[in-house]
Write an enzyme that holds these catalytic residues in place. Structure first.
Site, PDB file in Angstrom:
ATOM      1  CD  GLU A  53      -1.394  -2.347   2.038  1.00 46.17           C
ATOM      2  OE1 GLU A  53      -2.202  -2.989   2.724  1.00 46.17           O
ATOM      3  OE2 GLU A  53      -0.169  -2.638   1.966  1.00 46.17           O
ATOM      4  CB  ALA A 157      14.771 -36.808  -9.017  1.00 43.89           C
ATOM      5  CB  SER A 171      24.119 -39.361  -4.706  1.00 45.51           C
ATOM      6  OG  SER A 171      25.467 -38.994  -4.904  1.00 45.51           O
ATOM      7  CG  ASP A 203      22.780 -37.525  -1.615  1.00 50.53           C
ATOM      8  OD1 ASP A 203      23.288 -38.645  -1.818  1.00 50.53           O
ATOM      9  OD2 ASP A 203      21.610 -37.246  -1.894  1.00 50.53           O
ATOM     10  CG  LEU A 207      20.962 -28.891   1.697  1.00 48.08           C
ATOM     11  CD1 LEU A 207      20.297 -29.086   3.060  1.00 48.08           C
ATOM     12  CD2 LEU A 207      20.179 -29.623   0.614  1.00 48.08           C
TER      13      LEU A 207
END
Length: 343
Positions: A53, A157, A171, A203, A207
């Site tokens: 606003e 996945a 992985s 893994d 991140l």
């Protein structure tokens, strides 16, 4: 589409420009219309900065038109002091007398008070224009306020034969380059990103956001017995990180070890702690044990599955999907994306 819907649609489009940047505040857009012409518009661009606003009214060149204009705002104007003054006060101070609102604000600090303040001051207030579209845009905010937990997006996945990793949790690259880029875009849209212990160990994920512009999420990992080696990325102290554990350990500069007292309700306690920290959404990137626990506990809001044409033959099985229809499907490169919502 009627006139009010047309201008509210524009306000919603503006609000979406704050994706990732407004958090943990909701995304809000505002449009000022005088005699069927937009004379000002704005959105909440940055947490801690001016609200929609304020930006919209400040963009109006001739302020004398404001008492004769209709203001469209996607969320009820706030009525309390936070990092900025109340927006309801700001509208009234500028002589606004006609306001159209998409959604009321479920935040207990607002919860109708902003609307009541406008009405008590003599404003005409119209509520509920494109209400469902507004709730969809700010679904993270609304879930956080009503469910008292972060909005949870589960993502994984999987190969064509249903595996997410090779045997012994090795992985491998399952998704294609375009899908990988999309995942990094998703990371910018959520406030935090979470992995379980096995994913963190095997893994060694960073991140962070590397393949898309935007803000990086808070890193979160579960490490009940403090098994992560000091050489792992999650302990590099390069980015704000929370490690949830059953053990005690002194914090680092940007890494906090959060000790939870109960093994039996570990996830519930973790989500309650994230709620107290005002973390409104979490992208959960694995692994299977964590994802299936959340699924079985019905602690999820969205599921995003990336399906690859690659076959692995053996390995770690992907989570078992609940029996519900997919919301949508689309192709990204060679990968099929399947989306689910929790009703």
């Amino acid at each position: 589409m009627n006139t009010d819907q047309k201008y509210m649609r524009r306000a919603l489009d503006l609000a979406a420009l704050g994706t990732g940047w407004a958090r943990p505040n909701p995304m809000v857009g505002c449009v000022v219309v005088h005699e069927k012409k937009i004379i000002g518009e704005g959105w909440h661009q940055q947490y801690g900065g001016p609200h929609a606003e304020v930006n919209a009214l400040n963009s109006v060149q001739d302020k004398s038109l404001l008492p004769h204009s209709r203001v469209y705002v996607t969320l009820e104007p706030c009525s309390h002091y936070g990092k900025t003054p109340p927006c309801a006060d700001f509208l009234l101070q500028h002589g606004v007398r006609d306001v159209v609102i998409c959604n009321t604000d479920p935040n207990p600090l607002v919860a109708g008070r902003g609307i009541q303040q406008l009405v008590d001051a003599g404003c005409k207030v119209h509520i509920g224009v494109l209400e469902q579209e507004g709730q969809e845009l700010n679904r993270r905010f609304f879930t956080f306020q009503t469910q008292k937990r972060p909005y949870l997006v589960l993502k994984w996945a999987q190969s064509a034969d249903g595996f997410i990793a090779l045997p012994n949790y090795q992985s491998c690259q399952i998704s294609g380059p375009l899908a990988k880029q999309l995942v990094h875009k998703w990371r910018t849209q959520e406030q935090a990103i979470l992995v379980g212990t096995r994913t963190a160990l095997h893994d060694n994920p960073q991140l962070n956001v590397r393949h898309w512009p935007g803000p990086a999420p808070l890193r979160i990992a579960i490490d009940k017995q403090l098994q992560l080696p000091a050489t792992h990325h999650l302990l590099d102290d390069s980015h704000p990180t929370l490690l949830y554990t059953l053990q005690e350990r002194e914090p680092m500069a940007q890494t906090e070890f959060v000790t939870l007292s109960s093994e039996g309700i570990f996830l519930e306690r973790m989500l309650a702690d994230l709620y107290r920290r005002n973390v409104q959404s979490v992208l959960v990137e694995g692994g299977t044990a964590l994802l299936e626990t959340l699924l079985q506990s019905d602690l999820w809001d969205e599921i995003r599955v990336i399906k690859s044409p690659v076959t692995l033959g053996d390995g770690v099985k992907a989570p078992q999907l609940p029996a519900l229809p997919s919301v949508s499907r689309r192709m990204v490169g060679t990968n099929e994306l399947v989306f689910y919502r929790n009703a």
